[in-house]
Enzyme design. Structure first.
Site, PDB file in Angstrom:
ATOM      1  CG  ASP A  39       1.222  14.799  -8.285  1.00 28.19           C
ATOM      2  OD1 ASP A  39       1.003  14.838  -6.889  1.00 28.19           O
ATOM      3  OD2 ASP A  39       0.146  14.335  -8.872  1.00 28.19           O
ATOM      4  CG  ASP A  40       3.415  11.575  -6.814  1.00 28.79           C
ATOM      5  OD1 ASP A  40       2.158  11.898  -6.064  1.00 28.79           O
ATOM      6  OD2 ASP A  40       2.837  10.287  -6.766  1.00 28.79           O
ATOM      7  CB  CYS A  79      -2.626  14.362  -4.284  1.00 31.74           C
ATOM      8  SG  CYS A  79      -3.231  14.006  -4.739  1.00 31.74           S
ATOM      9  CG  HIS A 139      -7.994  16.372  -5.654  1.00 33.61           C
ATOM     10  ND1 HIS A 139      -6.583  15.701  -5.815  1.00 33.61           N
ATOM     11  CD2 HIS A 139      -8.688  15.521  -6.000  1.00 33.61           C
ATOM     12  CE1 HIS A 139      -6.876  14.485  -6.360  1.00 33.61           C
ATOM     13  NE2 HIS A 139      -8.272  13.861  -6.632  1.00 33.61           N
ATOM     14  CG  ASP A 323       1.746  16.339  -3.852  1.00 32.85           C
ATOM     15  OD1 ASP A 323       2.766  15.514  -4.189  1.00 32.85           O
ATOM     16  OD2 ASP A 323       0.697  15.625  -4.873  1.00 32.85           O
ATOM     17  CG  HIS A 324       2.609  12.401  -1.801  1.00 39.84           C
ATOM     18  ND1 HIS A 324       3.372  12.026  -2.808  1.00 39.84           N
ATOM     19  CD2 HIS A 324       1.214  13.039  -1.601  1.00 39.84           C
ATOM     20  CE1 HIS A 324       2.815  12.122  -3.313  1.00 39.84           C
ATOM     21  NE2 HIS A 324       0.831  12.601  -2.898  1.00 39.84           N
TER      22      HIS A 324
END
Length: 494
Positions: A39-40, A79, A139, A323-324
């Site tokens: 994540d992130d 996300c 999510h 996710d980004h």
């Protein structure tokens, strides 16, 4: 006649037995899949940027095992819609999922694009796989019954101390308008075993030690490096403050940004770069982010150790993705939430049988390609609903490098296109940004009005999505007034 009949029966039975064995043999040769989401995570890891001498030996280890895409881009810099895109194989502009959507409502009767879509893990189950998953994959975790075996997900992004260390999660944001974020940083808790990601890796390791009568699909979703940037002190100790670099920043960088871009970048609940500079917290935030990366790297190493000591080490496809990206002061803030390079770019790595080892690909690609790529690597039939394309030929034979591009969408009809070393952005009102990364890698100079780039801009505009669905009724992003207003405005005429 009786002898002939008996002989025919024996031949038929042997033939059937042989076919059955062949079928089982074919089934057993299908590779397993280890599907790892972080994540992130931005591109600071050592196989890509090696920012501020980040220490990520296990990302390096995975990179040596396979292929690293150094220029991969998400389909949404948030996300919820990013993960929905990966798991459905559809673009946000197709589904109207531009904001956060409950896992169980991604696929619903009212959404014509997703109502009967097959999620990525489900496609593997339908093709003979045992599916398992733990942590943040969609999510929250996953829609009900998507996995044959689910380890769930610990709520939130803890563990949390009794009081925040630095940031209250509101900043200058208006309570009730912008919402409160988990943004904060500091050393906590005391040991790795108290981190939910540690427990998730334990769960995965236990299952890699079991036997299965089918190939398996195993999903693991790490919570870090998502805020709050809390990990034990030993990870902070890897990064003395005096050695920390900060990312490139220009105080007047946003003077040439169109109004919609400025509205999207209005993030008062996040720390601003100017505040971080004045308060002396900038290096501390970067230190905390690097510490979180090294912590996740450690947990990744535990996964790779478990796989390598298992009977599945030679027949497992690994994909690792984020996710980004995440901005650590670039363009004035500490957040994702943008159509600029540092928000849309994230790591993407593949390893497994029949893939090159230690290869890096600089061409722009999309996370949307994960679904079709995994199907091809697993020898499964293509899913015709996928809007992305497989990267197997690119990894194995360097095909498609010259024409590669990536599209990111944030809200309805706001798009960025990365192609060659250029970035083109068009907002819903037609206003534009254009950056030439040959001369401006930090995207400080908006060249949209420069006649020199007229032909390149025209070419890239041709790749803008032709479909721009209205906001899905179950998809929302309430932290920024722009997205609340846009959904209300564009959906009013339904």
């Amino acid at each position: 006649m009786k002898n002939l009949l008996f002989l025919l029966i024996v031949v038929f039975m042997v033939s059937c037995t042989s076919n059955t064995k062949d079928f089982k043999s074919q089934e057993s040769t299908k590779p397993n899949v280890l599907f790892i989401a972080v994540d992130d995570l931005n591109n600071w890891i050592s196989p890509i940027q090696n920012f501020s001498n980040v220490k990520t030996p296990n990302f390096d280890r995975l990179a040596k095992m396979g292929v690293t895409f150094t220029n991969a881009h998400v389909q949404a810099p948030l996300c919820g819609p990013s993960r929905a895109s990966i798991m459905t194989g559809l673009r946000p502009s197709t589904t109207g999922i531009y904001g956060m959507t409950p896992d169980n409502k991604i696929r619903r009767p009212g959404n014509l694009a997703t109502k009967d879509i097959t999620f990525l893990p489900e496609y593997f189950e339908q093709n003979g796989y045992h599916t398992m998953g733990i942590g943040k994959l969609f999510h929250i975790h996953a829609p009900d019954s998507v996995f044959n075996e689910s380890g769930g997900r610990v709520k939130g992004f803890g563990p949390y101390p009794k009081k925040r260390f630095v940031w209250d999660g509101f900043g200058k944001g208006i309570r009730g308008t912008h919402g409160r974020t988990s943004t904060d940083w500091g050393a906590f808790p005391a040991k790795d075993s108290l981190m939910p990601d540690h427990q998730s890796v334990n769960w995965v390791a236990e299952r890699l030690d079991k036997e299965y009568d089918k190939p398996f699909f195993m999903g693991l979703g790490f919570l870090r490096v998502h805020v709050p940037l809390y990990v034990p002190q030993k990870w902070f100790d890897l990064y003395p403050l005096e050695n920390i670099q900060t990312p490139p920043y220009k105080s007047d960088d946003l003077n040439d940004i169109p109004p919609v871009g400025m509205q999207i970048n209005d993030l008062p609940m996040m720390p601003s770069t100017e505040w971080a500079k004045e308060s002396g917290e900038w290096k501390k935030i970067v230190q905390a982010y690097l510490a979180c990366i090294s912590y996740v790297d450690y947990e990744l190493g535990r996964v790779l150790d478990a796989l390598e000591s298992s009977k599945y080490s030679d027949n497992t496809v690994i994909v690792l993705w984020s996710d980004h990206g995440y901005r650590l002061g670039e363009k004035g803030t500490f957040a994702k939430h943008a159509l600029w390079e540092t928000a849309t770019k994230a790591p993407l790595m593949f390893a497994g049988p029949n893939l090159p080892k230690g290869k890096k690909i600089e061409a722009p690609v999309e996370m949307l390609s994960i679904y079709p790529t995994l199907l091809e690597l697993s020898g499964l039939p293509a899913y015709q609903r996928n809007e992305g394309y497989s990267l197997v030929d690119m990894m194995q034979q360097d095909k498609g490098l010259a024409d590669a591009k990536a599209i990111t969408t944030f809200g309805m009809n706001n798009h960025a296109i990365k192609m060659d070393k250029y970035r083109y952005i068009q907002y819903e009102d037609g206003k534009e940004e254009f950056y030439d990364h040959h001369s401006d890698p930090n995207e400080w100079n908006n060249e949209a009005g420069n006649p020199k780039y007229k032909a390149q801009i025209k070419k890239m505009k041709g790749f803008l999505p032709k479909v721009n669905s209205k906001w899905d009724a179950s998809s929302n992003y309430t932290f920024q007034p722009y997205f609340v207003e846009q959904k209300k405005r564009v959906n009013a005429n339904k």
